[in-house]
Motif scaffolding. Sequence first.
Motif, PDB file in Angstrom:
ATOM      1  N   LEU A 146       0.848  -1.189   0.000  1.00 58.34           N
ATOM      2  CA  LEU A 146       0.000   0.000   0.000  1.00 58.34           C
ATOM      3  C   LEU A 146       0.883   1.237   0.000  1.00 58.34           C
ATOM      4  CD1 LEU A 146      -2.669  -1.032   2.685  1.00 58.34           C
ATOM      5  CD2 LEU A 146      -2.659  -1.489   0.216  1.00 58.34           C
ATOM      6  N   THR A 147       0.615   2.159  -0.922  1.00 57.37           N
ATOM      7  CA  THR A 147       1.287   3.445  -0.970  1.00 57.37           C
ATOM      8  C   THR A 147       0.222   4.511  -0.729  1.00 57.37           C
ATOM      9  OG1 THR A 147       0.972   3.736  -3.352  1.00 57.37           O
ATOM     10  CG2 THR A 147       2.932   2.512  -2.644  1.00 57.37           C
ATOM     11  N   PRO A 148       0.604   5.780  -0.550  1.00 53.71           N
ATOM     12  CA  PRO A 148      -0.411   6.803  -0.252  1.00 53.71           C
ATOM     13  C   PRO A 148      -1.541   6.890  -1.267  1.00 53.71           C
ATOM     14  CG  PRO A 148       1.765   7.649   0.269  1.00 53.71           C
ATOM     15  CD  PRO A 148       1.978   6.311  -0.385  1.00 53.71           C
ATOM     16  N   GLY A 149      -1.285   6.565  -2.539  1.00 52.55           N
ATOM     17  CA  GLY A 149      -2.326   6.727  -3.536  1.00 52.55           C
ATOM     18  C   GLY A 149      -2.833   5.465  -4.187  1.00 52.55           C
ATOM     19  N   ALA A 150      -2.219   4.319  -3.844  1.00 50.31           N
ATOM     20  CA  ALA A 150      -2.605   3.108  -4.567  1.00 50.31           C
ATOM     21  C   ALA A 150      -2.170   1.866  -3.811  1.00 50.31           C
ATOM     22  CB  ALA A 150      -1.976   3.103  -5.967  1.00 50.31           C
ATOM     23  N   ALA A 151      -2.835   0.759  -4.132  1.00 57.36           N
ATOM     24  CA  ALA A 151      -2.373  -0.568  -3.756  1.00 57.36           C
ATOM     25  C   ALA A 151      -1.775  -1.201  -5.007  1.00 57.36           C
ATOM     26  CB  ALA A 151      -3.526  -1.416  -3.226  1.00 57.36           C
ATOM     27  N   TRP A 152      -0.572  -1.751  -4.884  1.00 57.68           N
ATOM     28  CA  TRP A 152       0.142  -2.340  -6.008  1.00 57.68           C
ATOM     29  C   TRP A 152       0.283  -3.844  -5.795  1.00 57.68           C
ATOM     30  CZ3 TRP A 152       1.563   0.367 -10.313  1.00 57.68           C
ATOM     31  CH2 TRP A 152       1.561   1.769 -10.219  1.00 57.68           C
ATOM     32  N   PHE A 153       0.032  -4.618  -6.860  1.00 66.24           N
ATOM     33  CA  PHE A 153       0.051  -6.066  -6.787  1.00 66.24           C
ATOM     34  C   PHE A 153       0.996  -6.635  -7.846  1.00 66.24           C
ATOM     35  CE2 PHE A 153      -3.972  -4.473  -5.318  1.00 66.24           C
ATOM     36  CZ  PHE A 153      -4.346  -5.279  -4.249  1.00 66.24           C
ATOM     37  N   THR A 154       1.725  -7.683  -7.493  1.00 66.97           N
ATOM     38  CA  THR A 154       2.612  -8.339  -8.452  1.00 66.97           C
ATOM     39  C   THR A 154       1.907  -9.512  -9.117  1.00 66.97           C
ATOM     40  OG1 THR A 154       3.590  -9.764  -6.721  1.00 66.97           O
ATOM     41  CG2 THR A 154       4.715  -7.694  -7.226  1.00 66.97           C
ATOM     42  N   ASP A 155       2.345  -9.813 -10.336  1.00 67.06           N
ATOM     43  CA  ASP A 155       1.893 -10.980 -11.090  1.00 67.06           C
ATOM     44  C   ASP A 155       3.128 -11.836 -11.351  1.00 67.06           C
ATOM     45  OD1 ASP A 155       1.105 -12.851 -13.038  1.00 67.06           O
ATOM     46  OD2 ASP A 155      -0.309 -11.481 -13.968  1.00 67.06           O
ATOM     47  N   SER A 156       3.157 -13.034 -10.793  1.00 71.29           N
ATOM     48  CA  SER A 156       4.369 -13.844 -10.860  1.00 71.29           C
ATOM     49  C   SER A 156       4.633 -14.435 -12.240  1.00 71.29           C
ATOM     50  CB  SER A 156       4.302 -14.984  -9.836  1.00 71.29           C
ATOM     51  OG  SER A 156       4.386 -14.476  -8.529  1.00 71.29           O
ATOM     52  N   PHE A 157       3.618 -14.531 -13.088  1.00 70.56           N
ATOM     53  CA  PHE A 157       3.778 -15.211 -14.363  1.00 70.56           C
ATOM     54  C   PHE A 157       3.666 -14.298 -15.574  1.00 70.56           C
ATOM     55  CE2 PHE A 157       2.128 -19.006 -11.856  1.00 70.56           C
ATOM     56  CZ  PHE A 157       3.397 -19.521 -11.663  1.00 70.56           C
ATOM     57  N   HIS A 158       3.449 -13.020 -15.348  1.00 69.95           N
ATOM     58  CA  HIS A 158       3.387 -12.068 -16.452  1.00 69.95           C
ATOM     59  C   HIS A 158       4.152 -10.804 -16.071  1.00 69.95           C
ATOM     60  CE1 HIS A 158       0.400 -14.312 -18.789  1.00 69.95           C
ATOM     61  NE2 HIS A 158      -0.207 -14.562 -17.637  1.00 69.95           N
ATOM     62  N   PRO A 159       4.825 -10.140 -17.026  1.00 70.66           N
ATOM     63  CA  PRO A 159       5.616  -8.940 -16.730  1.00 70.66           C
ATOM     64  C   PRO A 159       4.728  -7.712 -16.577  1.00 70.66           C
ATOM     65  CG  PRO A 159       5.765  -9.437 -19.059  1.00 70.66           C
ATOM     66  CD  PRO A 159       4.956 -10.555 -18.445  1.00 70.66           C
ATOM     67  N   GLN A 160       4.018  -7.646 -15.455  1.00 70.53           N
ATOM     68  CA  GLN A 160       3.110  -6.525 -15.235  1.00 70.53           C
ATOM     69  C   GLN A 160       2.761  -6.422 -13.755  1.00 70.53           C
ATOM     70  OE1 GLN A 160       0.277  -7.935 -18.055  1.00 70.53           O
ATOM     71  NE2 GLN A 160      -0.890  -9.157 -16.573  1.00 70.53           N
ATOM     72  N   LEU A 161       2.386  -5.214 -13.362  1.00 70.15           N
ATOM     73  CA  LEU A 161       1.858  -4.951 -12.034  1.00 70.15           C
ATOM     74  C   LEU A 161       0.414  -4.499 -12.174  1.00 70.15           C
ATOM     75  CD1 LEU A 161       4.793  -2.848 -10.459  1.00 70.15           C
ATOM     76  CD2 LEU A 161       4.434  -5.326 -10.312  1.00 70.15           C
ATOM     77  N   TYR A 162      -0.325  -4.602 -11.077  1.00 74.62           N
ATOM     78  CA  TYR A 162      -1.705  -4.133 -11.047  1.00 74.62           C
ATOM     79  C   TYR A 162      -1.812  -3.007 -10.030  1.00 74.62           C
ATOM     80  CZ  TYR A 162      -2.257  -8.609 -13.356  1.00 74.62           C
ATOM     81  OH  TYR A 162      -2.118  -9.671 -14.222  1.00 74.62           O
ATOM     82  N   ARG A 163      -2.523  -1.950 -10.429  1.00 75.57           N
ATOM     83  CA  ARG A 163      -2.682  -0.772  -9.580  1.00 75.57           C
ATOM     84  C   ARG A 163      -4.157  -0.552  -9.262  1.00 75.57           C
ATOM     85  NH1 ARG A 163      -3.855   4.739  -9.894  1.00 75.57           N
ATOM     86  NH2 ARG A 163      -2.578   6.073  -8.529  1.00 75.57           N
ATOM     87  N   LEU A 164      -4.459  -0.496  -7.969  1.00 68.70           N
ATOM     88  CA  LEU A 164      -5.793  -0.163  -7.505  1.00 68.70           C
ATOM     89  C   LEU A 164      -5.705   1.189  -6.812  1.00 68.70           C
ATOM     90  CD1 LEU A 164      -8.778  -0.778  -6.872  1.00 68.70           C
ATOM     91  CD2 LEU A 164      -7.987  -2.031  -4.837  1.00 68.70           C
ATOM     92  N   ALA A 165      -6.331   2.203  -7.389  1.00 69.19           N
ATOM     93  CA  ALA A 165      -6.259   3.546  -6.821  1.00 69.19           C
ATOM     94  C   ALA A 165      -6.960   3.591  -5.467  1.00 69.19           C
ATOM     95  CB  ALA A 165      -6.898   4.553  -7.779  1.00 69.19           C
TER      96      ALA A 165
END
Length: 328
Positions: A146-165
Motif C-alpha cells: 500500500l502506498t499513499p495513492g494506490a495498492a500495487w500487486f505483483t503478477d508472478s507469471f506475467h511482466p506486469q503490475l496491477y494498480r488499484l487507486a
Amino acid sequence: MTQRSFARRRLIGAAAAVGGAALLAPLGGTAAAAQPTGSPWPAGFPLPDGFRPEGITIGSEPYAYVGSIAHGAVLRVSLATGRGRIVVPGLGPDHPVIGLKTDSRGRLFLCGGVSREIRIADVRTGRITKTFTVGTDRTMVNDVILTPGAAWFTDSFHPQLYRLALGRDGEPGDEVTTLPLSGDWAQGPALTANGITPTPDGRALLVVNSFVNGGGLMRVDPDTGVARAVDLGPTRLPNGDGLLLLGRTLHAVQNRQNAIDVLELDDAGTRGTAITRITAPDRFRVPTTAAVWQDRIYLPNARFDVAQPTPETDYDVVSVERVRDAGA
C-alpha cells in the motif's frame, strides 16, 4: 483441530520459539546468536493444522493477519497471547490468499494467487467488499503493498503490475489498471515477480525478480513501468519472496534458503549493500513473508518443502529480532 489441541500446540510452539536463537551472520564474520529481548510475549505461535500460510501483515495494533492458501481464510492472532480466530472466512481452495496487507481503517487487501482475484475484506465483519479479476491465463496475483495513492500487486507469471487507486481516506476505487513492465525486466520460465515495496524515498517500487542475473531487485517507475536492476553487488535473491522495508533497511526473505538477507539501500533504491543474513535453523521451515511489530519481525513458515500437504500438516509463525539502521 480442536480448541484444546490448538491451545496445547500454542504453548508448545511458543516455548520452542523462545528457546530457538536466530543467527546473524555479518559479512566477513562468524554467525552470532541474537540476544532475547526479554519480552513476555511469545516469540512465535502455531497455526491451525492444514492452514498453509503464505502472507502476513501487522497494522497499528499488535495483531497479525495470516492468509491461507488452503481455503482463503484470514486468521487474526494476538501477538501478546498467540491466540487467534478466523476473521475472514475462506471461499474454498479455488480462492486462496497469498500476500495481504492491512490499512488503518480495518481493510485487508488480499492477493488471490492463481484465482486471478484481488479481494478487499472488512476485518470487522469478515465480508468481502470488493473483488476484481485481473490478468489472463496463468496469472498469479502474489504480493501487495500500500502506498499513499494506490495498492500495487505483483503478477508472478506475467511482466506486469496491477494498480488499484486509493482515495483520500484509503478507500479502494472501482477499477484495477495494468502496468506493463519494460526496461531491464525479463520474465523467467517460471515464477518471476514476487515481493514488492516502495523505495525509501517513496518515488518508485522495488520488486523481486527471481530470474534476471540469478535473482535480485528491480526498481520500477510507477508511471511508466520501466524497470532498472538494483545494484546489490554480489548479493543474489534466487528465492526472494516477501520484502520488508524499515527506513533504509530492507529485509528480503529467501524462502527455500531459510534466510532473511538484510540490505542497506540508498534513498532512491538504486543500490543496496548486504549487511547481514538472518537464519534460524531450528525454526525456519521455508518462511515466505515478513511483518514487523516493535523490535520483532514475524514470518509464517509456508513449508513449501512438503510435497503433499495434508489437513494434518502443522504450520506456525516465528519471529526474529529486527535489524536497525540510522534511518529506521
